[in-house]
Design an enzyme around this catalytic site. Structure first.
Site, PDB file in Angstrom:
ATOM      1  N   GLY A  10      37.685  37.428  28.586  1.00  0.00           N
ATOM      2  CA  GLY A  10      37.016  37.631  30.115  1.00  0.00           C
ATOM      3  C   GLY A  10      38.041  38.399  30.657  1.00  0.00           C
ATOM      4  N   ASN A  87      35.858  30.194  30.232  1.00  0.00           N
ATOM      5  CA  ASN A  87      35.520  30.124  31.505  1.00  0.00           C
ATOM      6  C   ASN A  87      35.200  28.477  31.947  1.00  0.00           C
ATOM      7  OD1 ASN A  87      33.714  30.659  29.482  1.00  0.00           O
ATOM      8  ND2 ASN A  87      31.994  31.146  30.875  1.00  0.00           N
ATOM      9  N   PRO A  89      32.954  27.139  34.632  1.00  0.00           N
ATOM     10  CA  PRO A  89      32.000  27.263  35.665  1.00  0.00           C
ATOM     11  C   PRO A  89      31.735  26.108  36.310  1.00  0.00           C
ATOM     12  CG  PRO A  89      30.819  27.364  33.711  1.00  0.00           C
ATOM     13  CD  PRO A  89      32.233  27.150  33.250  1.00  0.00           C
ATOM     14  N   GLU A 157      46.607  31.903  36.980  1.00  0.00           N
ATOM     15  CA  GLU A 157      46.586  33.189  37.125  1.00  0.00           C
ATOM     16  C   GLU A 157      46.172  33.464  38.785  1.00  0.00           C
ATOM     17  OE1 GLU A 157      47.556  35.681  34.917  1.00  0.00           O
ATOM     18  OE2 GLU A 157      47.520  36.401  37.273  1.00  0.00           O
ATOM     19  N   LEU A 159      46.162  36.978  39.829  1.00  0.00           N
ATOM     20  CA  LEU A 159      45.955  38.171  39.982  1.00  0.00           C
ATOM     21  C   LEU A 159      44.465  38.351  40.736  1.00  0.00           C
ATOM     22  CD1 LEU A 159      43.695  39.183  37.595  1.00  0.00           C
ATOM     23  CD2 LEU A 159      45.778  39.278  36.346  1.00  0.00           C
ATOM     24  N   ASN A 220      43.831  29.727  46.619  1.00  0.00           N
ATOM     25  CA  ASN A 220      42.556  30.245  46.817  1.00  0.00           C
ATOM     26  C   ASN A 220      41.696  29.687  48.075  1.00  0.00           C
ATOM     27  OD1 ASN A 220      42.497  32.180  44.652  1.00  0.00           O
ATOM     28  ND2 ASN A 220      41.434  30.985  43.335  1.00  0.00           N
ATOM     29  N   PHE A 222      42.997  28.640  50.738  1.00  0.00           N
ATOM     30  CA  PHE A 222      43.659  29.256  51.795  1.00  0.00           C
ATOM     31  C   PHE A 222      43.379  30.697  52.002  1.00  0.00           C
ATOM     32  CE2 PHE A 222      47.370  26.865  53.886  1.00  0.00           C
ATOM     33  CZ  PHE A 222      46.929  25.519  53.506  1.00  0.00           C
ATOM     34  N   CYS A 272      36.157  32.993  41.781  1.00  0.00           N
ATOM     35  CA  CYS A 272      37.208  31.818  41.955  1.00  0.00           C
ATOM     36  C   CYS A 272      36.924  31.203  43.526  1.00  0.00           C
ATOM     37  CB  CYS A 272      38.485  32.391  41.807  1.00  0.00           C
ATOM     38  SG  CYS A 272      38.813  33.088  40.473  1.00  0.00           S
TER      39      CYS A 272
END
Ligand code: UDX
Ligand code: UDX
Length: 463
Positions: A10, A87, A89, A157, A159, A220, A222, A272
């Site tokens: 993905g 994934n 979810p 990750e 990015l 994420n 923050f 995310c």
């Protein structure tokens, strides 16, 4: 040579592994996925994800030391290091529905690794997972008494889509979490070696497993919290004639606050932020910390409010009705430079306008296909038009929902002339030159700034 396998082709697996391959020419990297069409796309000229710079790297490495395959079992058997980026979810059923992560793919993958392994391996969690998932993975993998040993590492990750290549080539930091045992430390050292091929050592942080897992969720949370904070202030600015860009600049110059991630918008999207905050909320609740849970939940409440407020403002400004009016939505992707529409605020605004019986036209340079899929139940009610000039022809309003640079280069005079008057423009990204648009004739409604309108709007000063 190290045989590296990545399970899950993905956004995460597909954009990181080609870059790893380009920096580790001695190693062999295989990316597998259960989705045959996706693997076929990775092997073709039309990659399944749009990410600036990625095509070229895939072209340079594919067939040399980067391979795509659907043969998961054989590749597990051959691998020394396995990255898992399937994934995870948010659960839609049972315990923790709507908040906890759905771990079924991830657990299935762990069992598949166990069944097909004939040698000891390092297994790296790349998917964002609830804290302590590594422990469960460790238990499953090391439970069969076959003499094999699996070291589990967490390597989250960081990015961002649209800048994935740049972020992976030159990361702020690489985080690797592992066990404090001898074998755990060895596994960490091995992964550090791989990243050290292109990342300076002082940017590679090593921690225990749980710090690493939690840091991903917190990073994420923050980031999303900053957007909800500035968006809360944007609502206040609209009531008080303060200008959100000026406020963001003034506070961002304080180095302790920092200037990034202070762009007020129609809301944050992407796969995310919401998912990870919900995960954090679930964790806090699970550990008996309801006040901490409510605190983080509010970041999402604020984001939902911002999306709803934007759509409601459109309706109010357009004389309290949009029924039957053609409205052109500029942008469907959750941000620019990606074809990803997951949790996109643009689609939320679209749904809200359809509720009001507007006639919605969507235009986006790269995300039309995904938007069409997401809105498939409403397909008869939405027009997808690749040309923004055609999309806005005879429209009552335009809403800028994704900050594509393409939208800044359009001839807005030409667009204005083709629209129904009075013509409205709602800029959900503060992307365009509002003064210029106002001079052309538009009634302009930015985020967090007074509108520039010739119409009398209760509570606002006219421009
Ligand atoms: C997603 C989340 O966005 C991210 O937060 C998480 O860290 C990992 O999962 P992403 O790469 O964006 O990352 O997800 P997606 O594009 O859906 O890719 C996952 C891939 O895994 C899909 O191609 C899917 O077919 C594949 N998959 C899933 C498997 O190969 N095996 C499975 O059992 C399940
Ligand atoms: C995010 C994190 O940045 C990344 O580190 C993590 O690995 C995955 O999640 P991503 O979702 O790809 O990356 O995009 P990001 O650039 O963080 O933007 C998320 C959303 O916030 C977008 O909808 C964007 O438009 C919005 N945003 C961002 C704002 O509204 N204002 C800002 O100032 C910044």
């Amino acid at each position: 040579m190290t045989n590296i396998l990545c399970i899950g082709a993905g956004y995460v697996g597909g954009s990181t592994m080609p870059i790893l391959a380009s920096h580790c020419p001695e190693d062999r990297i295989v990316i597998v996925d259960i989705n045959e069409a996706r693997i076929a796309a990775w092997q073709s000229d039309q990659l399944p994800i749009y990410e600036p710079g990625l095509d070229e790297i895939v072209r340079q490495t594919r067939g040399k030391n980067l391979f795509f395959s659907t043969d998961i079992n054989r590749n597990i058997a051959e691998a020394d290091i396995i990255f898992v980026s399937v994934n995870t979810p948010t659960k839609t059923f049972g315990q923790g529905a709507g908040r906890a992560a759905d771990l079924q793919y991830w657990e299935k993958t762990a069992r598949q690794i166990l069944e097909n392994s004939t040698s000891s391996k390092i297994v790296v969690e790349k998917s964002t997972l609830p804290v302590r998932t590594a422990e469960a993975m460790e238990r499953i993998l090391n439970s069969n008494g076959n003499g094999l040993h699996f070291d589990i590492l967490s390597n989250p990750e960081f990015l961002a889509e649209g800048t994935a290549v740049r972020d992976m080539q030159n990361p702020d930091r690489v985080l690797i979490g592992g066990r404090e045992t001898e074998s755990g430390q060895k596994a960490i050292a091995r992964l550090v070696e791989i990243y050290a091929n292109w990342v300076p050592r002082d940017r590679i942080i090593t921690t225990n497993l749980w710090s690493s897992e939690l840091s991903k969720l917190v990073a994420n949370a923050f980031l999303a919290q900053r957007i909800s904070s500035i968006n809360a202030i944007s609502a206040l600015c609209e009531k008080t004639e303060a200008d959100i860009s000026e406020v963001a600049n003034a506070i961002g110059r304080d180095e302790r606050i920092g200037r990034y991630f202070l762009r007020a918008s129609v809301g944050f999207g992407g796969s995310c932020f919401k998912k990870d905050i919900l995960n954090l909320v679930y964790l806090c609740e699970h550990y008996g910390l309801p006040e901490a849970a409510r605190y983080w939940e509010q970041v999402i409440v604020m984001n939902d409010y911002q999306e709803a407020r934007f759509a409601a403002n459109m309706v109010t400004s357009m004389f309290n009705t949009v029924a039957g009016k053609r409205i052109a939505l500029f942008g469907a992707a959750f941000k620019a430079n990606t074809n990803d529409t997951r949790e996109s605020p643009a689609l939320e605004v679209c749904r809200a306008l359809l509720e009001e019986q507007a006639s919605v036209v969507i235009t986006d340079p790269h995300a039309m296909e995904n938007a069409g899929y997401d809105l498939r139940e409403l397909a008869q009610r939405v027009i997808f038009e690749p040309d923004p000039y055609v999309a806005s022809n005879h429209a009552h309003a335009i809403a800028i929902l994704t900050e594509w640079s393409q939208f800044t280069q359009l001839d807005y005079e030409r667009i204005y002339n083709s629209m129904v008057k009075p013509a409205f423009l709602f800029d959900g990204r503060n992307l365009l030159d509002h003064k210029k648009l106002y001079e052309i004739g538009f009634n302009v409604y930015p985020i967090g700034k007074p509108p520039l309108t010739r119409l009398v709007t209760y509570g606002f000063k006219q421009a």
